[in-house]
Design a protein around this motif. Sequence first.
Motif, PDB file in Angstrom:
ATOM      1  N   GLU A  64      45.603  46.704  39.378  1.00  0.00           N
ATOM      2  CA  GLU A  64      46.028  47.773  40.275  1.00  0.00           C
ATOM      3  C   GLU A  64      46.407  47.228  41.646  1.00  0.00           C
ATOM      4  N   GLY A  65      45.832  46.097  42.019  1.00  0.00           N
ATOM      5  CA  GLY A  65      46.123  45.498  43.315  1.00  0.00           C
ATOM      6  C   GLY A  65      47.470  44.816  43.397  1.00  0.00           C
ATOM      7  N   GLY A  66      48.194  44.708  42.262  1.00  0.00           N
ATOM      8  CA  GLY A  66      49.532  44.137  42.306  1.00  0.00           C
ATOM      9  C   GLY A  66      49.742  42.926  41.427  1.00  0.00           C
ATOM     10  N   VAL A  67      48.923  42.771  40.384  1.00  0.00           N
ATOM     11  CA  VAL A  67      49.006  41.614  39.478  1.00  0.00           C
ATOM     12  C   VAL A  67      48.852  40.325  40.290  1.00  0.00           C
ATOM     13  N   ASN A  68      47.754  40.258  41.038  1.00  0.00           N
ATOM     14  CA  ASN A  68      47.413  39.069  41.810  1.00  0.00           C
ATOM     15  C   ASN A  68      46.508  38.180  40.970  1.00  0.00           C
ATOM     16  N   LEU A  69      46.892  36.903  40.835  1.00  0.00           N
ATOM     17  CA  LEU A  69      46.200  35.987  39.937  1.00  0.00           C
ATOM     18  C   LEU A  69      45.240  35.089  40.696  1.00  0.00           C
ATOM     19  N   ALA A  70      44.004  35.028  40.239  1.00  0.00           N
ATOM     20  CA  ALA A  70      43.077  34.006  40.732  1.00  0.00           C
ATOM     21  C   ALA A  70      43.250  32.761  39.879  1.00  0.00           C
ATOM     22  N   SER A  71      43.408  31.625  40.512  1.00  0.00           N
ATOM     23  CA  SER A  71      43.542  30.375  39.761  1.00  0.00           C
ATOM     24  C   SER A  71      42.208  30.005  39.138  1.00  0.00           C
ATOM     25  N   MET A  72      42.266  29.161  38.111  1.00  0.00           N
ATOM     26  CA  MET A  72      41.040  28.721  37.462  1.00  0.00           C
ATOM     27  C   MET A  72      40.176  27.914  38.433  1.00  0.00           C
ATOM     28  N   GLN A  73      40.820  27.101  39.286  1.00  0.00           N
ATOM     29  CA  GLN A  73      40.086  26.327  40.275  1.00  0.00           C
ATOM     30  C   GLN A  73      39.367  27.238  41.258  1.00  0.00           C
ATOM     31  N   TRP A  74      40.054  28.285  41.708  1.00  0.00           N
ATOM     32  CA  TRP A  74      39.453  29.241  42.649  1.00  0.00           C
ATOM     33  C   TRP A  74      38.247  29.933  42.020  1.00  0.00           C
ATOM     34  N   LEU A  75      38.372  30.332  40.766  1.00  0.00           N
ATOM     35  CA  LEU A  75      37.260  30.998  40.088  1.00  0.00           C
ATOM     36  C   LEU A  75      36.068  30.056  39.929  1.00  0.00           C
ATOM     37  N   ARG A  76      36.347  28.794  39.618  1.00  0.00           N
ATOM     38  CA  ARG A  76      35.242  27.827  39.496  1.00  0.00           C
ATOM     39  C   ARG A  76      34.552  27.614  40.845  1.00  0.00           C
ATOM     40  N   LYS A  77      35.335  27.550  41.918  1.00  0.00           N
ATOM     41  CA  LYS A  77      34.741  27.398  43.245  1.00  0.00           C
ATOM     42  C   LYS A  77      33.903  28.624  43.599  1.00  0.00           C
ATOM     43  N   LEU A  78      34.391  29.804  43.246  1.00  0.00           N
ATOM     44  CA  LEU A  78      33.639  31.027  43.515  1.00  0.00           C
ATOM     45  C   LEU A  78      32.323  31.020  42.758  1.00  0.00           C
ATOM     46  N   ALA A  79      32.361  30.651  41.483  1.00  0.00           N
ATOM     47  CA  ALA A  79      31.132  30.604  40.687  1.00  0.00           C
ATOM     48  C   ALA A  79      30.147  29.596  41.262  1.00  0.00           C
ATOM     49  N   GLY A  80      30.647  28.449  41.696  1.00  0.00           N
ATOM     50  CA  GLY A  80      29.777  27.439  42.292  1.00  0.00           C
ATOM     51  C   GLY A  80      29.180  27.905  43.597  1.00  0.00           C
ATOM     52  N   LEU A  81      29.981  28.573  44.416  1.00  0.00           N
ATOM     53  CA  LEU A  81      29.491  29.113  45.682  1.00  0.00           C
ATOM     54  C   LEU A  81      28.364  30.113  45.443  1.00  0.00           C
ATOM     55  N   CYS A  82      28.551  30.998  44.483  1.00  0.00           N
ATOM     56  CA  CYS A  82      27.527  32.001  44.170  1.00  0.00           C
ATOM     57  C   CYS A  82      26.249  31.344  43.653  1.00  0.00           C
ATOM     58  N   SER A  83      26.400  30.396  42.744  1.00  0.00           N
ATOM     59  CA  SER A  83      25.239  29.738  42.159  1.00  0.00           C
ATOM     60  C   SER A  83      24.424  28.997  43.214  1.00  0.00           C
ATOM     61  N   ALA A  84      25.106  28.289  44.118  1.00  0.00           N
ATOM     62  CA  ALA A  84      24.415  27.498  45.135  1.00  0.00           C
ATOM     63  C   ALA A  84      23.648  28.374  46.116  1.00  0.00           C
ATOM     64  N   ARG A  85      24.074  29.620  46.273  1.00  0.00           N
ATOM     65  CA  ARG A  85      23.448  30.505  47.253  1.00  0.00           C
ATOM     66  C   ARG A  85      22.655  31.638  46.602  1.00  0.00           C
ATOM     67  N   THR A 110      58.326  37.342  40.408  1.00  0.00           N
ATOM     68  CA  THR A 110      57.480  37.744  39.279  1.00  0.00           C
ATOM     69  C   THR A 110      56.240  36.875  39.208  1.00  0.00           C
ATOM     70  N   ARG A 111      55.200  37.427  38.630  1.00  0.00           N
ATOM     71  CA  ARG A 111      53.959  36.688  38.395  1.00  0.00           C
ATOM     72  C   ARG A 111      53.200  37.372  37.273  1.00  0.00           C
ATOM     73  N   GLY A 112      52.325  36.635  36.605  1.00  0.00           N
ATOM     74  CA  GLY A 112      51.548  37.237  35.530  1.00  0.00           C
ATOM     75  C   GLY A 112      50.804  36.214  34.709  1.00  0.00           C
ATOM     76  N   ARG A 113      50.066  36.724  33.727  1.00  0.00           N
ATOM     77  CA  ARG A 113      49.270  35.885  32.829  1.00  0.00           C
ATOM     78  C   ARG A 113      49.047  36.661  31.539  1.00  0.00           C
ATOM     79  N   GLY A 114      49.237  35.994  30.402  1.00  0.00           N
ATOM     80  CA  GLY A 114      49.046  36.686  29.140  1.00  0.00           C
ATOM     81  C   GLY A 114      50.008  37.854  29.028  1.00  0.00           C
ATOM     82  N   LEU A 115      49.465  39.033  28.717  1.00  0.00           N
ATOM     83  CA  LEU A 115      50.314  40.215  28.606  1.00  0.00           C
ATOM     84  C   LEU A 115      50.087  41.197  29.754  1.00  0.00           C
ATOM     85  N   VAL A 116      49.914  40.645  30.947  1.00  0.00           N
ATOM     86  CA  VAL A 116      50.002  41.446  32.169  1.00  0.00           C
ATOM     87  C   VAL A 116      50.913  40.687  33.128  1.00  0.00           C
TER      88      VAL A 116
END
Length: 424
Positions: free
Chosen positions: A213-234, A350-356
Amino acid sequence: MTIPDMTVFAELESNVRGYCRSWPTVFDTASGAWLRDESGREYLDFFAGAGALNYGHNNPVLKQALLDYIAGDGLTHGLDMSTVAKRELLESLRERIFQPRGLDYKVQFPGPTGANAVEAALKLARKATGRTEILNFTNAFHGMTLGALSVTGNAAKRAGAGVPLQHATSMPFDGYLSGPDDDSFEWMERVLDDASSGLDSPAAVIVETVQGEGGVNLASMQWLRKLAGLCSAREILLIVDDVQMGCGRTGPFFSFEAAGITPDIVTLSKSIGGYGLPMALVLFKPELDLWKPGEHNGTFRGNNPAFVTARAALEHYWADAALETATRTKGDRIERALTGMVAAFDGVSTRGRGLVHGVVFDDASQAEKVCATAFQRGLLLETAGPDDEVVKLLPPLTITDGELDHGLELLAGSLDAVCGGRGR
């Protein structure tokens, strides 16, 4: 062309209705990737119930399972009672989804909607940590109830709450600050670790891997891994909202799989019911199962017909990798087609991933015009983004290559009709 009788909708239905204004006809039947109105005109569906119909309309496999269940007087309304339908769904989740991915989750049936699942997830995170603050992201959308709105970015939707939306702080989503090369975590890490930032230690972070709904904005795999690491460390819980992007929309069953992360909590709804029947799940690590009996409930959390079609979908489509592979292949097909289309016009990308996928317009008014033109040609599309500047493509995962190509041709013609004078 027959003019549909819309009188009763205008006279009796609330002004809040939305999609019917974009698609001014009266729909009657549907199958696969097609809807038909009462005059018999067909429309190719690149909307799929806002992602609730990943397996198409009236999918024959799921429909037969549902008909058999109803014909056998299967339980319809079950609250949180133990039923055969629920047992078989849980067994399928464990065998088809959790075990092959090495996931160990408990399953909660909150209420039938994505917002119900989000509310339960936020409530559980606060209960488990004893903290109140939640971090969310710019352009996020998580639902229309108060808790879900508090972690939603869109100002117009937030304003509808009518009360202050508290205990949530927005952080920059991947690419929000300056494009795909920005480092939004520099700010996030700073405020989390600075005792003078004014930010209380949060209970959880909630994120969509692709903001639909926000506009088909993609988080990269690297960004998601950094986010998960940030959460885990804190010791911050990570909630992935997979309400629209789960159930195979991006390729794998969960949209976060490609990043190699394991969220603490996952919300599912929309296509988890398989057939478009209301159903939602909250998945969480066993150590977070701190609920007391009945502490969070809902009258329609036991929609047994949805359990039946959900199980049928898991057994038929997720016993192997065929659907995931096909989704990736079709996604590549869309990407190639859209890249070629937008290359002819200034201010269109254009931007997207899979069938979005999304077609993004610098001039936001063009997106609505393209969708209106596409409807006239027999294609259903919706807009997305903070200014409705994105035409969003969300076809059923089961769409055929021929249907997909036909829809892309209709989109190309609509794009040319609206933007033909703005070519490069």
